[in-house]
Motif scaffolding. Structure first.
Motif, PDB file in Angstrom:
ATOM      1  N   SER A   1     -14.525  23.423  93.066  1.00  0.00           N
ATOM      2  CA  SER A   1     -15.370  22.971  93.836  1.00  0.00           C
ATOM      3  C   SER A   1     -16.158  22.111  92.947  1.00  0.00           C
ATOM      4  O   SER A   1     -16.971  22.719  92.152  1.00  0.00           O
TER       5      SER A   1
ATOM      6  N   ASN B   1      -8.284  24.818  98.157  1.00  0.00           N
ATOM      7  CA  ASN B   1      -9.319  24.960  97.294  1.00  0.00           C
ATOM      8  C   ASN B   1      -8.678  25.618  96.157  1.00  0.00           C
ATOM      9  O   ASN B   1      -8.939  27.087  95.855  1.00  0.00           O
TER      10      ASN B   1
ATOM     11  N   VAL C   1     -18.076  23.854  99.781  1.00  0.00           N
ATOM     12  CA  VAL C   1     -16.443  24.074  99.799  1.00  0.00           C
ATOM     13  C   VAL C   1     -15.832  22.825 100.488  1.00  0.00           C
ATOM     14  O   VAL C   1     -16.415  22.594 101.593  1.00  0.00           O
TER      15      VAL C   1
END
Length: 1016
Positions: free
Chosen positions: A202, A197, A312
């Motif tokens: 996101s 990530n 996420v």
């Protein structure tokens, strides 16, 4: 296209000539010689059209000649349609006089060219009108003669042109095939499953970039439907974006797919965005935005901002042809640049289609030429599939060599050379099917096309002429044309019904672009993008599609578009139609104003005598239809589905003698159908599903001698007329509450005895407690004689008595068994569902073993049944899917076999489902072969999917899973508390039975406690 037009005109000429003889009328004076000359000229021109249409792409002079020919042909088609309409009107007037017991003088032969008979009120204009027809025919004949003379200047090659559709074998698969994308798929799936990530971003955007036809959408679909991806994302949403990029429409689509009713949201965009944030908050989602063209960063940033509330790990796949879009929307490291297929992979894709029905010798003989053809695909999968579809029907070496040597490959002006192979496939179609394919350009890109609607639209344009095929109906011919286009891969993304038949499809963008290239002067799609817009329409425009028209009056004028044949609207908010507008549409065949906001249809609609197709569906404020609608003597299809305020249909509908399809689904205020409806002897389809206030169908339904499809599910009237039993042409009888046993005037089981043409699906619902005579009544239905019936559903709808009156319930179950035995279907049956049986042990009718073609079998709603034995079903050799649903009283399912010889049980079963069996506790499996026989029983050898849902008390899985189901790939255990815990963390006591299965999905039971969902 010109050849198809000429074929239609010649058919019209022959039909009108025949009608004039049969009706003993002479509508137009002294045109016999002109008609003969017309036929000669058209036939002479038709002989060179194949060569002319192929040369027009490179020779402008030939294209101009063809354009002039098409203009004359279309004008002639309109004139002949006027002529034919006059004959129809005469027939209606004559019938009306006869029905009204007119004076004997009116029964004499009519010669309409005698002035004295016509110089009455209202008749002078008709005489002038008919003379005008004669003059137009003469003028057009002169122009056609000049065109015929000019053809000599081009030295065209003469060919014999057939218009008959060849029915090819249906064994060729039209499933979307993919070759050579294994690595790309694994790369994409890896990115989707990645937990990385970067910088807290996101959701992560993954662009897929490549030229049209290269397989961007196919790759996305492969990953979207991958089991690993399905298990990783709580929500998966697919949105076709295309151009323009509309944040409101995209947001509405996302919310709709998430189960949100968007109609309840106020109109401002912010309200939709707020709702979107709320619905995705904390959820891990996968969103696919397919076919994005927008380069406006602000529009994308606005949408993405409101997608950041997801959990996420959420991902967005974007497919686009433009590098600029990919850079704007996603990180460069995540972009997948899709390359063309290698020659070998392209060959594999092509050969899998082209040689689907060929033997090895044919393949070896044609492979060298085939590989040279494949090189011209330039590695594009779409082109390889379409060329494969073209070549699969060609078996001779010369035919393959002709394709390879075609001059079309020399064209260099079309986008990336993609249109060249499409032209080859296009020119290989029959003239009529070419017209049908070209008409599909009237749909916007990415539009989901309904197969039945498309065929009705083709019919309205006169494309489904039964030349040389008089035994088939117009709809049958449309089905053949559609199937041919499917086999040639002009359609894709098929949605099928529960029986595997295609309901809907789409067209690839490249195919749509190709059709726009071929029809650029005849078809136009106009998109309104807000504000005042002045749009100039071409004079020779034939088909117009309007998108996103704003709220208000119809936004265009057609005063100079004399040849407009169809108008279609999509995503419009049109509220009214002016009388002036309607009067400008006198040549229109198709008028589709569905899903707008129209309150009233002007009376002037009655002058549109050429109109064949009128769609007013989903105009929710439309309260009535004008009586003048009944003057549309050529109208073939009327759609008013979802017109929630429509209370009645015009009383004089019996005048619509050409009407074949009437669709009035979900008209919840429609109280009755006019009795005159029963005079529509050409009516083919009547659909009034879920018209909840419709009390009954007219008593004289038996007069609809052409009716083949009757759909009236959810019509809860007290009875349906017995006259339905006289409709011996009926193929579909979809009436949920109709077929009942008992006294009264309504339709009974015995009334089905003569309806032997029934096909498709039949639903028989037996209401209330049955009398002892029910079995005799059921036997008279003679289902065994209905050899075209493929799908049967039998449902007992009755209330069980209290425990103290159990003897009565036992008697009911005995009667039900007798009824089941009496309702023996033909052995051609492919699917069967039996529901509501009242016995304590599952009962199989004595004809079960005779169903040698049965593929799907479902038992449902057996509330008191406690035991399910499977002994008989194991011998159904064609059975592929077996389901048990809503059998809430069942405690035990038995696989009880004791055999002294080897046998294959359930030899072709692929899917076994158990659902909502809350009392089910155990399996009763006893197989003596395991201990005593050297030739053990083979049990479900092809089972690939086992699903168990809502069986909370089931403790174990069957013992035969690890030993006798080697092909089992998928196991789903959902809402099964004890069983889920037994397989907990892949190490519970039942795990050893299923550890060999590749794809296992176990959803533990959850309950709500203090507003929070927790696992049990």
């Amino acid at each position: 296209m010109a050849e198809a037009l000429i074929s239609v005109v010649l058919e019209q000429l022959a039909s009108i000539t025949c009608q004039q003889v049969q009706q003993q009328v002479k509508l137009v004076v002294d045109v016999k010689k002109e008609v003969a000359n017309l036929k000669d000229n058209f036939r002479a021109i038709k002989a060179v059209l194949k060569d002319a249409e192929e040369r027009q792409v490179k020779e402008d002079s030939v294209k101009l000649w063809l354009d002039n020919l098409k203009d004359v042909s279309k004008e002639m088609e309109d004139v002949l349609d006027d002529w034919n309409t006059e004959i129809l009107k005469l027939q209606i007037e004559k019938q009306k006089k006869e029905d009204g017991n007119a004076l004997d003088t009116t029964k004499k032969k009519v010669c309409l060219c005698i002035p004295i008979a016509l110089f009455k009120s209202g008749q002078i204009s008709r005489v002038l009108f008919r003379r005008n027809i004669a003059q137009k025919i003469k003028d057009l004949n002169k122009r056609l003669a000049e065109i015929a003379d000019i053809r000599q200047n081009f030295n065209f090659q003469y060919t014999k042109s057939g218009t008959e559709l060849i029915e090819r074998q249906k064994t060729t698969s039209f499933v979307d095939q993919t070759f050579g994308r294994v690595d790309e798929k694994e790369l994409l799936v890896g990115k989707l499953l990645s937990k990385s990530n970067p910088e807290g971003q996101s959701p992560i955007v993954i662009p897929i970039v490549g030229m049209g036809g290269i397989g961007k959408t196919t790759l996305s679909q492969l990953a979207y439907n991958d089991k690993r991806v399905q298990e990783n994302f709580k929500e998966r949403i697919w949105v076709c974006v295309s151009d323009p990029f509309n944040e409101l429409n995209i947001t509405k689509t996302i919310l709709g797919l998430l189960g949100r009713n968007v109609n309840s949201i106020s109109s401002p965009l912010d309200a939709f965005f707020e709702c979107l944030q709320k619905y995705i908050e904390g959820k891990k989602f996968l969103l696919v935005l397919d076919d994005v063209w927008n380069q406006d960063h602000m529009k994308w940033a606005n949408l993405k901002l409101h997608l950041q509330k997801g959990a996420v790990g959420s991902k967005i796949i974007v497919t686009t042809r433009k590098e600029e879009v990919a850079r704007m929307m996603g990180a460069p490291d995540n972009t997948i640049n899709l390359k063309v297929l290698s020659d070998e992979n392209c060959w594999s894709l092509f050969a899998g289609i082209a040689f689907a029905n060929s033997n090895q010798d044919e393949c070896r003989n044609l492979e060298p030429i085939g590989r040279e053809i494949v090189k011209k695909c330039k590695g594009l999968p779409l082109v390889a599939k379409i060329l494969g579809g073209l070549m699969c029907c060609k078996k001779e070496k010369k035919e393959w060599q002709d394709v390879l040597s075609s001059e079309i490959w020399e064209l260099h002006t079309m986008e990336q050379h993609v249109f060249q192979p499409l032209l080859l496939s296009y020119y290989d179609l029959t003239p009529m099917i070419k017209q049908c394919l070209l008409y599909c350009v009237t749909f916007p890109k990415d539009h989901v096309i309904n197969r039945k609607v498309l065929i009705e639209l083709w019919m309205s344009q006169g494309f489904l002429v039964s030349i040389g095929n008089k035994e088939k109906t117009i709809i049958d011919i449309g089905e053949l044309y559609f199937d041919d286009l499917v086999r040639r891969f002009f359609f894709q993304n098929f949605k099928k019904d529960e029986f595997g038949d295609i309901e809907k499809c789409q067209m690839h963008d490249i195919v749509h672009d190709f059709l726009q290239y071929l029809t650029k002067n005849e078809c136009l799609i106009v998109e309104f993008k807000g504000g005042e817009e002045r749009i100039e329409l071409p004079n020779k425009l034939g088909h117009l599609t309007i998108m996103f028209a704003p709220k208000g009056r119809f936004p265009l004028s057609f005063d100079h578009c004399q040849r407009l044949r169809s108008i279609t609207t999509f995503n419009c908010e049109i509220t009214s139609l002016s009388r002036e507008l309607i009067l400008q549409l006198k040549c229109v065949r198709t008028l589709n104003l569905s899903d707008s906001d129209i309150e009233e249809v002007p009376d002037e609609v009655g002058v549109l005598v050429h109109l064949r197709y009128l769609d007013l569906s989903e105009n929710r404020r439309l309260k009535k239809l004008p009586d003048s609608l009944c003057n549309l003597v050529n109208l073939q299809t009327l759609r008013v589905d979802g017109c929630g305020r429509l209370e009645k249909l015009p009383e004089a509908m019996g005048k619509l003698t050409s009407l074949q399809h009437l669709h009035a689904r979900l008209c919840r205020r429609l109280k009755k159908l006019p009795d005159s409806l029963c005079n529509l002897v050409n009516l083919h389809t009547l659909r009034v599903d879920w018209c909840s206030k419709l009390e009954k169908l007219p008593e004289a339904m038996g007069k609809l001698t052409s009716l083949q499809h009757l759909h009236a599910q959810g019509v809860w009237g007290p009875k349906l007329p017995k006259s339905i039993a006289r409709l011996k042409s009926l193929r579909t009888l979809d009436l949920e509450y109709v077929v009942i046993e008992g006294e009264g005037e309504g339709l009974r089981l015995s009334d089905l005895r003569d309806l032997d043409e029934l096909q498709g699906k039949l639903w028989i619902r037996l209401e209330g407690k049955l009398k002892d005579s029910a079995a005799s009544d059921a036997e008279k239905a003679k289902l065994v004689n209905k050899k075209h019936l493929l799908h049967l559903e039998l449902w007992f709808d009755w209330e069980r008595e209290s425990e103290s009156e159990g003897d009565d319930d036992s008697n009911q179950s005995s009667i039900q068994e007798a009824v089941l035995n009496a309702l023996q279907p033909n052995s051609n049956l492919e699917s069967l569902q039996i529901g509501g049986y009242g016995g304590s042990t599952l009962y199989y009718p004595n004809w079960t073993s005779s169903l040698i073609n049965l593929k799907r079998l479902t038992f449902s709603g057996y509330d008191v049944c406690k035991y399910v034995p499977l002994s008989v079903l194991g011998y159904l050799g064609s059975l592929e899917t077996l389901r048990f649903d809503g059998m809430e009283g069942v405690k035990k399912v038995g696989f009880e076999y004791s055999l002294d010889h080897q046998v294959i049980l359930f030899p072709n079963l692929k899917q076994l489902d158990f659902s909502s069996m809350m009392e089910w506790e155990e399996w009763d499996h006893h197989d003596e072969n395991d201990a005593t026989s050297s030739s053990p029983t083979c049990f479900m050898p092809r089972l690939s999917t086992l699903s168990i849902f809502g069986c909370d008390k089931l403790k174990t899985l069957p013992d035969f899973l690890p030993r006798k189901t080697p092909l089992l790939q998928n196991l789903i255990i959902d809402w099964c508390g004890i069983l889920s815990r037994s397989c907990k963390d892949r190490q519970g006591p039942e795990w050893s039975k299923i550890s060999h299965i590749p794809n296992i999905k176990i959803q533990r039971k959850t309950v709500q406690k203090d507003g929070v969902w927790i696992e049990q």
